[in-house]
Design a protein around this motif. Structure first.
Motif, PDB file in Angstrom:
ATOM      1  N   LYS A  52      11.260  43.767  90.282  1.00 17.92           N
ATOM      2  CA  LYS A  52      10.347  43.685  91.426  1.00 17.92           C
ATOM      3  C   LYS A  52       9.239  42.691  91.103  1.00 17.92           C
ATOM      4  CE  LYS A  52      10.618  47.651  94.229  1.00 17.92           C
ATOM      5  NZ  LYS A  52      10.457  49.055  94.063  1.00 17.92           N
ATOM      6  N   GLY A  53       8.777  42.008  92.017  1.00 12.69           N
ATOM      7  CA  GLY A  53       7.718  41.029  91.734  1.00 12.69           C
ATOM      8  C   GLY A  53       8.282  39.633  91.584  1.00 12.69           C
ATOM      9  N   LEU A  54       9.577  39.546  91.168  1.00 11.28           N
ATOM     10  CA  LEU A  54      10.188  38.199  91.113  1.00 11.28           C
ATOM     11  C   LEU A  54      10.504  37.793  92.545  1.00 11.28           C
ATOM     12  CD1 LEU A  54      12.770  38.660  88.178  1.00 11.28           C
ATOM     13  CD2 LEU A  54      10.486  37.708  88.059  1.00 11.28           C
ATOM     14  N   ASP A  55      10.118  36.616  92.947  1.00 12.63           N
ATOM     15  CA  ASP A  55      10.424  36.211  94.330  1.00 12.63           C
ATOM     16  C   ASP A  55      11.812  35.590  94.416  1.00 12.63           C
ATOM     17  OD1 ASP A  55       9.848  34.015  92.890  1.00 12.63           O
ATOM     18  OD2 ASP A  55       8.509  33.076  94.370  1.00 12.63           O
ATOM     19  N   ARG A  56      12.355  35.222  93.293  1.00 11.15           N
ATOM     20  CA  ARG A  56      13.680  34.623  93.282  1.00 11.15           C
ATOM     21  C   ARG A  56      14.366  35.054  91.987  1.00 11.15           C
ATOM     22  NH1 ARG A  56      16.647  29.934  92.623  1.00 11.15           N
ATOM     23  NH2 ARG A  56      15.274  29.205  90.959  1.00 11.15           N
ATOM     24  N   LEU A  57      15.655  35.331  92.059  1.00 11.11           N
ATOM     25  CA  LEU A  57      16.351  35.788  90.865  1.00 11.11           C
ATOM     26  C   LEU A  57      17.112  34.626  90.239  1.00 11.11           C
ATOM     27  CD1 LEU A  57      17.848  39.211  92.083  1.00 11.11           C
ATOM     28  CD2 LEU A  57      15.741  38.813  90.820  1.00 11.11           C
ATOM     29  N   THR A  58      16.896  34.476  88.930  1.00  4.21           N
ATOM     30  CA  THR A  58      17.659  33.453  88.211  1.00  4.21           C
ATOM     31  C   THR A  58      18.338  34.118  87.023  1.00  4.21           C
ATOM     32  OG1 THR A  58      15.800  33.010  86.778  1.00  4.21           O
ATOM     33  CG2 THR A  58      16.006  31.575  88.725  1.00  4.21           C
ATOM     34  N   SER A  59      19.387  33.459  86.549  1.00  6.06           N
ATOM     35  CA  SER A  59      20.148  34.029  85.427  1.00  6.06           C
ATOM     36  C   SER A  59      19.240  34.322  84.238  1.00  6.06           C
ATOM     37  CB  SER A  59      21.224  33.042  84.976  1.00  6.06           C
ATOM     38  OG  SER A  59      22.237  33.039  85.915  1.00  6.06           O
ATOM     39  N   GLU A  60      18.374  33.383  83.926  1.00  4.08           N
ATOM     40  CA  GLU A  60      17.545  33.541  82.747  1.00  4.08           C
ATOM     41  C   GLU A  60      16.541  34.674  82.930  1.00  4.08           C
ATOM     42  OE1 GLU A  60      17.999  30.564  84.349  1.00  4.08           O
ATOM     43  OE2 GLU A  60      19.597  30.023  82.941  1.00  4.08           O
ATOM     44  N   GLY A  61      15.930  34.628  84.125  1.00  2.90           N
ATOM     45  CA  GLY A  61      14.931  35.692  84.445  1.00  2.90           C
ATOM     46  C   GLY A  61      15.560  37.060  84.310  1.00  2.90           C
ATOM     47  N   VAL A  62      16.755  37.212  84.885  1.00  6.87           N
ATOM     48  CA  VAL A  62      17.427  38.512  84.888  1.00  6.87           C
ATOM     49  C   VAL A  62      17.784  38.906  83.467  1.00  6.87           C
ATOM     50  CG1 VAL A  62      19.532  39.693  85.592  1.00  6.87           C
ATOM     51  CG2 VAL A  62      18.321  38.280  87.235  1.00  6.87           C
ATOM     52  N   GLU A  63      18.305  37.947  82.716  1.00  9.02           N
ATOM     53  CA  GLU A  63      18.736  38.234  81.351  1.00  9.02           C
ATOM     54  C   GLU A  63      17.566  38.765  80.526  1.00  9.02           C
ATOM     55  OE1 GLU A  63      21.253  35.166  80.060  1.00  9.02           O
ATOM     56  OE2 GLU A  63      21.554  36.040  78.092  1.00  9.02           O
ATOM     57  N   ILE A  78      25.798  44.310  86.510  1.00  2.25           N
ATOM     58  CA  ILE A  78      25.922  43.017  87.160  1.00  2.25           C
ATOM     59  C   ILE A  78      24.671  42.842  88.018  1.00  2.25           C
ATOM     60  CG2 ILE A  78      27.255  41.566  88.764  1.00  2.25           C
ATOM     61  CD1 ILE A  78      29.700  43.295  88.145  1.00  2.25           C
ATOM     62  N   VAL A  79      24.076  41.713  87.948  1.00 10.67           N
ATOM     63  CA  VAL A  79      22.976  41.414  88.871  1.00 10.67           C
ATOM     64  C   VAL A  79      23.405  40.187  89.652  1.00 10.67           C
ATOM     65  CG1 VAL A  79      20.529  40.871  89.099  1.00 10.67           C
ATOM     66  CG2 VAL A  79      21.309  42.330  87.225  1.00 10.67           C
ATOM     67  N   THR A  80      23.294  40.277  90.979  1.00 12.33           N
ATOM     68  CA  THR A  80      23.701  39.140  91.821  1.00 12.33           C
ATOM     69  C   THR A  80      22.493  38.609  92.577  1.00 12.33           C
ATOM     70  OG1 THR A  80      24.154  40.402  93.806  1.00 12.33           O
ATOM     71  CG2 THR A  80      25.925  40.299  92.198  1.00 12.33           C
ATOM     72  N   ASP A  81      22.635  37.434  93.149  1.00  7.05           N
ATOM     73  CA  ASP A  81      21.581  36.945  94.044  1.00  7.05           C
ATOM     74  C   ASP A  81      21.862  37.437  95.449  1.00  7.05           C
ATOM     75  OD1 ASP A  81      23.622  35.518  95.039  1.00  7.05           O
ATOM     76  OD2 ASP A  81      22.931  33.540  94.317  1.00  7.05           O
ATOM     77  N   ASP A  82      21.108  37.001  96.443  1.00 10.35           N
ATOM     78  CA  ASP A  82      21.253  37.543  97.795  1.00 10.35           C
ATOM     79  C   ASP A  82      22.595  37.180  98.435  1.00 10.35           C
ATOM     80  OD1 ASP A  82      20.647  34.905  97.958  1.00 10.35           O
ATOM     81  OD2 ASP A  82      19.259  35.097  99.673  1.00 10.35           O
ATOM     82  N   ALA A  83      23.332  36.239  97.826  1.00 10.62           N
ATOM     83  CA  ALA A  83      24.624  35.856  98.418  1.00 10.62           C
ATOM     84  C   ALA A  83      25.772  36.541  97.710  1.00 10.62           C
ATOM     85  CB  ALA A  83      24.792  34.342  98.341  1.00 10.62           C
ATOM     86  N   GLY A  84      25.461  37.356  96.700  1.00  8.02           N
ATOM     87  CA  GLY A  84      26.530  38.061  95.985  1.00  8.02           C
ATOM     88  C   GLY A  84      27.044  37.264  94.809  1.00  8.02           C
ATOM     89  N   MET A  85      26.360  36.234  94.495  1.00  9.01           N
ATOM     90  CA  MET A  85      26.752  35.385  93.363  1.00  9.01           C
ATOM     91  C   MET A  85      26.243  36.055  92.084  1.00  9.01           C
ATOM     92  SD  MET A  85      27.935  32.129  92.854  1.00  9.01           S
ATOM     93  CE  MET A  85      27.325  30.984  94.072  1.00  9.01           C
ATOM     94  N   MET A 134      14.491  44.152  96.174  1.00 15.13           N
ATOM     95  CA  MET A 134      13.762  43.786  97.384  1.00 15.13           C
ATOM     96  C   MET A 134      12.571  42.879  97.047  1.00 15.13           C
ATOM     97  SD  MET A 134      15.566  45.448  99.551  1.00 15.13           S
ATOM     98  CE  MET A 134      14.718  45.577 101.083  1.00 15.13           C
ATOM     99  N   TYR A 135      12.343  41.958  97.896  1.00 13.37           N
ATOM    100  CA  TYR A 135      11.126  41.142  97.845  1.00 13.37           C
ATOM    101  C   TYR A 135      10.699  40.922  99.284  1.00 13.37           C
ATOM    102  CZ  TYR A 135       7.850  37.359  96.957  1.00 13.37           C
ATOM    103  OH  TYR A 135       6.715  36.601  96.931  1.00 13.37           O
ATOM    104  N   CYS A 142      21.080  42.000  93.995  1.00 13.72           N
ATOM    105  CA  CYS A 142      21.594  43.368  93.890  1.00 13.72           C
ATOM    106  C   CYS A 142      21.821  43.704  92.424  1.00 13.72           C
ATOM    107  CB  CYS A 142      22.885  43.428  94.680  1.00 13.72           C
ATOM    108  SG  CYS A 142      23.994  44.717  94.168  1.00 13.72           S
ATOM    109  N   VAL A 143      21.529  44.957  92.080  1.00  7.66           N
ATOM    110  CA  VAL A 143      21.813  45.443  90.725  1.00  7.66           C
ATOM    111  C   VAL A 143      23.014  46.370  90.843  1.00  7.66           C
ATOM    112  CG1 VAL A 143      20.977  46.815  88.817  1.00  7.66           C
ATOM    113  CG2 VAL A 143      19.411  45.331  90.055  1.00  7.66           C
ATOM    114  N   TYR A 144      24.019  46.090  90.048  1.00  2.00           N
ATOM    115  CA  TYR A 144      25.246  46.878  90.136  1.00  2.00           C
ATOM    116  C   TYR A 144      25.504  47.444  88.742  1.00  2.00           C
ATOM    117  CZ  TYR A 144      30.250  47.791  90.851  1.00  2.00           C
ATOM    118  OH  TYR A 144      31.484  48.394  90.942  1.00  2.00           O
ATOM    119  N   VAL A 145      25.544  48.775  88.658  1.00  5.39           N
ATOM    120  CA  VAL A 145      25.665  49.423  87.350  1.00  5.39           C
ATOM    121  C   VAL A 145      26.956  50.240  87.301  1.00  5.39           C
ATOM    122  CG1 VAL A 145      24.662  51.183  85.868  1.00  5.39           C
ATOM    123  CG2 VAL A 145      23.193  49.564  87.022  1.00  5.39           C
ATOM    124  N   VAL A 146      27.719  50.081  86.242  1.00  9.20           N
ATOM    125  CA  VAL A 146      28.956  50.865  86.082  1.00  9.20           C
ATOM    126  C   VAL A 146      28.842  51.655  84.789  1.00  9.20           C
ATOM    127  CG1 VAL A 146      31.455  50.783  85.805  1.00  9.20           C
ATOM    128  CG2 VAL A 146      30.313  49.103  87.268  1.00  9.20           C
TER     129      VAL A 146
END
Ligand code: ADP
Length: 462
Positions: A52-63, A78-85, A134-135, A142-146
């Protein structure tokens, strides 16, 4: 019948076992699933809220964020961006990075929903949770946990397996018990049926072994009591038929002998008349005997005539009027002392029979010029009827037998007097039928006393 019981017993056991094998297991699984949901959703939420607080998700940020939260004992994130990537994937970090992850959970989460899905197999419980990041009220990823849990799955499978084994054991034991019980039951039942068949074939002395205290034991005891009763009745019946035929044979033989003599010998008229007279006497005796036999057999039937209050003094007077000529012939005095209101509940004909037999005996077995005294009085709730004669008397050892059928003390004398030894047995049975008692005793100075005691009929008793 026992098969039906056994089947019902088995069915109930099976139902109970079925219930035991489903409800507690479902309950345990449900509990595990709920715990899983809370834990996996919690973990997904933790990751999502760390971003939360990140306005945009990037691979590095998420990692960076995910590594901060390391050791969450999660199989895959799995963490995806708003397009499911895919921006980050713990399982295939390189392979899937930059690939679309179009899992239905992720699609739904990107639409703003919290998604949870759980699936279990005997080896594994797989829980999946997908949450939107959400932002400004917008899903930017999206955060996807298995999470895969083999331990819990093995635990659940173990419980289920144990339950199944225990149930099979219980079912097997119940089946064995049912078979044994049915076998024992049928064996004892067929013993009873065999016994019934044996008795039906005429073996009335057959007795069953009553070797237990349960229902079968009681049944066997009752059965034995029944066969004893049948046996006694049968013996009595045989005895009666043989006695009766014997008694009828004697006068019949005499008649046959006398008829032969008349037909074969050249007799004078006077002798023939004497023979015919004797034949007549024997015939009369036969008909008296058959009349009494008939009466005896009728005594055993259920009488339909209703009982009524009978004034005993009236019956005694009637009997005395009939016996008067017989007594007078031999100079025998008939005396009576009777109280009023001696009423009993009975059938008039039977009472007449009782009084007549006893009074007639008092005359028949009396000495010439003897006396027969009849007393009638009330005593408490009873009526006493007494016959006192000063006749030949009955020896003490004979007294207990005189109420038996065909019993005669002095056969010659009885036959001479026209008796067949049935009268007193009829009297005895009739008195008992009306709830009374009869006894015999010797009188001082010779003679016999018969005492009959009836229950007194009291006004309004009917
Ligand atoms: P029966 O038809 O022979 O008289 P009962 O049954 O009336 O038969 O009597 C049985 C036997 O009891 C008689 O044969 C007789 O020997 C004896 N008995 C009955 N009443 C008297 C009596 N009052 N005095 C002496 N003997 C009696």
């Amino acid at each position: 019948m026992q098969l039906r019981y056994a089947a019902a017993y088995l069915l109930v056991t099976m139902l109970v076992l079925l219930l035991l094998n489903t409800y507690p297991l479902d309950f345990a699984r449900d509990l595990v699933f709920r715990t899983k949901e809370a834990s996996v959703m919690g973990k997904a939420e933790m990751v999502a809220s760390a971003m939360k607080g990140l306005d945009r998700l990037t691979s590095e940020g998420v990692e960076q964020v995910v590594q901060l939260l390391n050791d969450m004992s999660i199989s895959r994130i799995i963490v995806t961006d708003d397009a499911g990537m895919s921006l980050y994937d713990t399982a295939y970090s390189d392979n899937t990075k930059g690939h679309y992850t179009i899992y239905p959970e992720i699609v739904s989460a990107l639409e703003g929903n919290d998604v949870f899905y759980i699936r279990s197999s005997p080896t594994e419980i797989e829980s999946r949770a997908a949450l939107p990041v959400m932002y400004r009220r917008m899903a930017i990823g999206c955060v996807y946990v298995v999470e895969k849990d083999a331990e819990q799955a093995a635990l659940l499978a173990g419980i289920s397996r144990n339950m199944r084994n225990i149930s099979q054991l219980i079912l097997l034991s119940v089946l064995v018990v049912c078979i044994v019980v049915v076998f024992l039951f049928s064996r004892r039942m067929s013993r009873i049926l065999d016994a019934i068949r044996v008795v039906r074939e005429g073996e009335y002395s057959y007795q069953m072994a009553a070797d237990s205290n349960d229902e079968f034991g009681i049944l066997a005891q009752e059965f034995n009591a029944l066969t004893n009763r049948i046996q006694t009745t049968e013996t009595m019946r045989r005895q009666f038929v043989s006695d009766a035929s014997h008694e009828l044979k004697t006068p019949l033989a005499a008649i046959a002998l006398m008829t032969d003599s008349v037909l074969q010998n050249d007799m004078d008229k006077q002798t023939i008349l004497e023979f015919v007279g004797d034949i007549g006497t024997e015939t009369e005796r036969l008909s008296r005997m058959t009349a009494k036999l008939l009466q005896l057999s009728r005594l055993e039937e259920v009488r339909s005539a209703p009982m009524e209050p009978v004034l005993l003094s009236g019956t005694v007077e009637k009997v005395l009027r009939i016996l008067w000529p017989l007594a007078e012939e031999r100079g025998i005095r008939l005396v009576n002392h009777m109280e009023d209101h001696c009423v009993i509940l009975a059938r008039e004909d039977d009472v007449y029979e009782i009084v007549f037999n006893l009074a007639e005996n008092g005359v028949k077995y009396n000495h010439d010029n003897g006396t027969l005294e009849i007393l009638l009085y009330r005593e408490d709730h009873s009526v006493v009827l007494m016959f006192n004669d000063n006749g030949v008397g009955i020896p003490e050892e004979e007294r207990e037998h005189i109420f038996e059928r065909f019993y005669r003390v002095d056969k010659a004398r009885s036959r001479e007097a026209g008796g067949a030894g049935i009268g007193l047995s009829i009297v005895h049975d009739m008195v008992e039928k009306y709830g009374g008692t009869i006894s015999v005793s010797a009188r001082d100075g010779g003679g016999t006393r018969f005492t009959v005691v009836f229950p007194l009929y009291e006004e309004g008793e009917l």
